[in-house]
Write an enzyme that holds these catalytic residues in place. Structure first.
Site, PDB file in Angstrom:
ATOM      1  CB  SER A   5      31.665  -7.321   3.598  1.00 36.58           C
ATOM      2  OG  SER A   5      32.547  -7.067   4.880  1.00 36.58           O
ATOM      3  CG  HIS A  23      28.581  -4.205   3.017  1.00 36.55           C
ATOM      4  ND1 HIS A  23      27.356  -3.743   3.190  1.00 36.55           N
ATOM      5  CD2 HIS A  23      29.056  -4.673   4.419  1.00 36.55           C
ATOM      6  CE1 HIS A  23      26.804  -4.120   4.484  1.00 36.55           C
ATOM      7  NE2 HIS A  23      27.709  -4.659   5.174  1.00 36.55           N
ATOM      8  CG  ASP A  28      30.654  -4.844   7.594  1.00 32.48           C
ATOM      9  OD1 ASP A  28      29.413  -4.509   7.512  1.00 32.48           O
ATOM     10  OD2 ASP A  28      31.132  -5.681   6.713  1.00 32.48           O
ATOM     11  CG  MET A  80      31.792  -3.687  12.970  1.00 29.51           C
ATOM     12  SD  MET A  80      32.343  -5.372  13.414  1.00 29.51           S
ATOM     13  CE  MET A  80      31.520  -6.314  11.879  1.00 29.51           C
ATOM     14  CG  HIS A 105      26.116  -2.939   8.090  1.00 35.16           C
ATOM     15  ND1 HIS A 105      26.455  -4.134   7.985  1.00 35.16           N
ATOM     16  CD2 HIS A 105      25.354  -2.392   9.059  1.00 35.16           C
ATOM     17  CE1 HIS A 105      25.654  -4.783   8.959  1.00 35.16           C
ATOM     18  NE2 HIS A 105      24.806  -3.658   9.702  1.00 35.16           N
ATOM     19  CG  MET A 151      26.913  -3.365  12.387  1.00 35.28           C
ATOM     20  SD  MET A 151      27.900  -4.559  11.826  1.00 35.28           S
ATOM     21  CE  MET A 151      28.738  -3.880  10.560  1.00 35.28           C
ATOM     22  CG  MET A 154      22.360  -7.727  10.388  1.00 35.24           C
ATOM     23  SD  MET A 154      24.052  -7.705   9.402  1.00 35.24           S
ATOM     24  CE  MET A 154      25.178  -9.105   9.867  1.00 35.24           C
ATOM     25  CG  ASP A 172      26.139  -7.922   5.956  1.00 33.88           C
ATOM     26  OD1 ASP A 172      26.957  -8.783   5.835  1.00 33.88           O
ATOM     27  OD2 ASP A 172      26.268  -6.883   6.552  1.00 33.88           O
TER      28      ASP A 172
HETATM   29  C1  DX5 Z   1      29.198  -8.874  10.043  1.00 35.89           C
HETATM   30  C2  DX5 Z   1      29.135  -7.762   8.840  1.00 35.89           C
HETATM   31  C3  DX5 Z   1      29.169  -8.566   7.315  1.00 35.89           C
HETATM   32  C4  DX5 Z   1      30.123  -9.541   7.566  1.00 35.89           C
HETATM   33  C5  DX5 Z   1      30.077 -10.347   5.868  1.00 35.89           C
HETATM   34  O1  DX5 Z   1      28.942  -8.022  11.324  1.00 35.89           O
HETATM   35  O2  DX5 Z   1      28.029  -7.038   8.726  1.00 35.89           O
HETATM   36  O3  DX5 Z   1      29.208  -7.531   6.455  1.00 35.89           O
HETATM   37  O4  DX5 Z   1      31.458  -9.274   7.711  1.00 35.89           O
HETATM   38  O5  DX5 Z   1      31.345 -11.266   5.937  1.00 35.89           O
HETATM   39  P1  DX5 Z   1      30.799 -12.685   5.663  1.00 35.89           P
HETATM   40  O6  DX5 Z   1      30.223 -12.767   4.235  1.00 35.89           O
HETATM   41  O7  DX5 Z   1      32.143 -13.483   5.723  1.00 35.89           O
HETATM   42  O8  DX5 Z   1      30.005 -13.296   6.532  1.00 35.89           O
HETATM   43 ZN    ZN Z   2      27.636  -5.278   7.000  1.00 32.02          ZN
END
Ligand code: DX5
Ligand code: ZN
Length: 215
Positions: free
Chosen positions: A8, A33, A35, A37, A66, A68, A137, A173
């Site tokens: 990630s 990956h 993320d 947000m 991903h 969110m 998650m 994840d």
């Molecule tokens: C959380 C993300 C994850 C996260 C993973 O909201 O979707 O991908 O950043 O990071 P670690 O492995 O550090 O928990």
């Molecule tokens: Zn993620």
């Protein structure tokens, strides 16, 4: 088949993102990956389609995006055009999940669904045939570096049974470290997302960190 590792980039150095993506590519990452947000669905804001598009020039590896964000439908085309390969949306967003999954596949992308820790796996029952990936998650989404929530191992087991022989990948994840990786795989996970566990120690360590997750 060997477990896949999807670093990630949330844990990467954002000032050097292109370089960081090239480094995890060279270190053996299977997927990248990403993320996304929105400060609404989750209490943090990260990156948008423009950054995904810019990173697309740095690797040919699969972009595992991903989302969110809520609403999500208005942004799916933009992430598809930016170069996402897998587009994962959350089961908890408002709207019409079945339609959203059809939209993703209509753009030629793989469709994923993510379940927050408190969301039961029964939400999958009527959409399984529209899915290429299920993301469990194992932290409450929003931030990297949180602790793995062990109750999610049972959810992974139940989802693995639900998937049966369908060609759906099962990804976990959040808080994934070498200490919990084996339990995740034994429960049925195919793909391990890891932020801090991959990006710790500087780029010289990335390959060893990825190997430690696979071991
Ligand atoms: C959380 C993300 C994850 C996260 C993973 O909201 O979707 O991908 O950043 O990071 P670690 O492995 O550090 O928990
Ligand atoms: Zn993620």
């Amino acid at each position: 088949m060997a477990v896949k590792v999807a670093p990630s980039i949330l844990s990467a150095d954002f000032a050097r993102l292109g370089e960081e993506v090239r480094a995890i590519d060279a270190a053996g990452a299977d997927y990248i990956h990403i993320d996304v947000m929105d400060g609404h669905f989750v209490p943090n804001i990260t990156i948008g389609p423009a950054v995904v598009k810019a990173l697309r020039l740095h690797t040919t590896k699969i972009f595992d995006v991903h989302l969110m964000i809520d609403p999500v439908d208005p942004y799916i085309e933009a992430f598809a055009a930016a170069g996402a390969d897998i587009i994962t949306v959350h089961a908890e967003v408002g709207g019409h999940l079945d339609r959203t999954l059809q939209l993703i596949r209509s753009l030629g992308k793989k469709a994923g669904i993510s379940l927050n820790p408190a969301t039961p796996e029964s939400v999958l029952d009527y959409i399984l045939d529209r899915l290429d990936l299920i993301l469990v998650m194992s932290v409450n989404p929003g931030f990297g570096g949180q602790a793995f929530i062990p109750s999610q191992l049972e959810k992974i087991r139940r989802i693995r049974a639900k998937i049966g022989s369908r060609p759906i990948e099962l990804e976990v994840d959040g808080g994934v470290t070498p200490a919990v990786a084996l339990e995740c795989v034994e429960a049925g996970a195919d793909v391990l997302v890891a932020g801090n566990a991959v990006f710790s120690g500087g780029s010289g360590q990335y390959a060893a960190n990825i190997r430690a997750l696979r071991a």
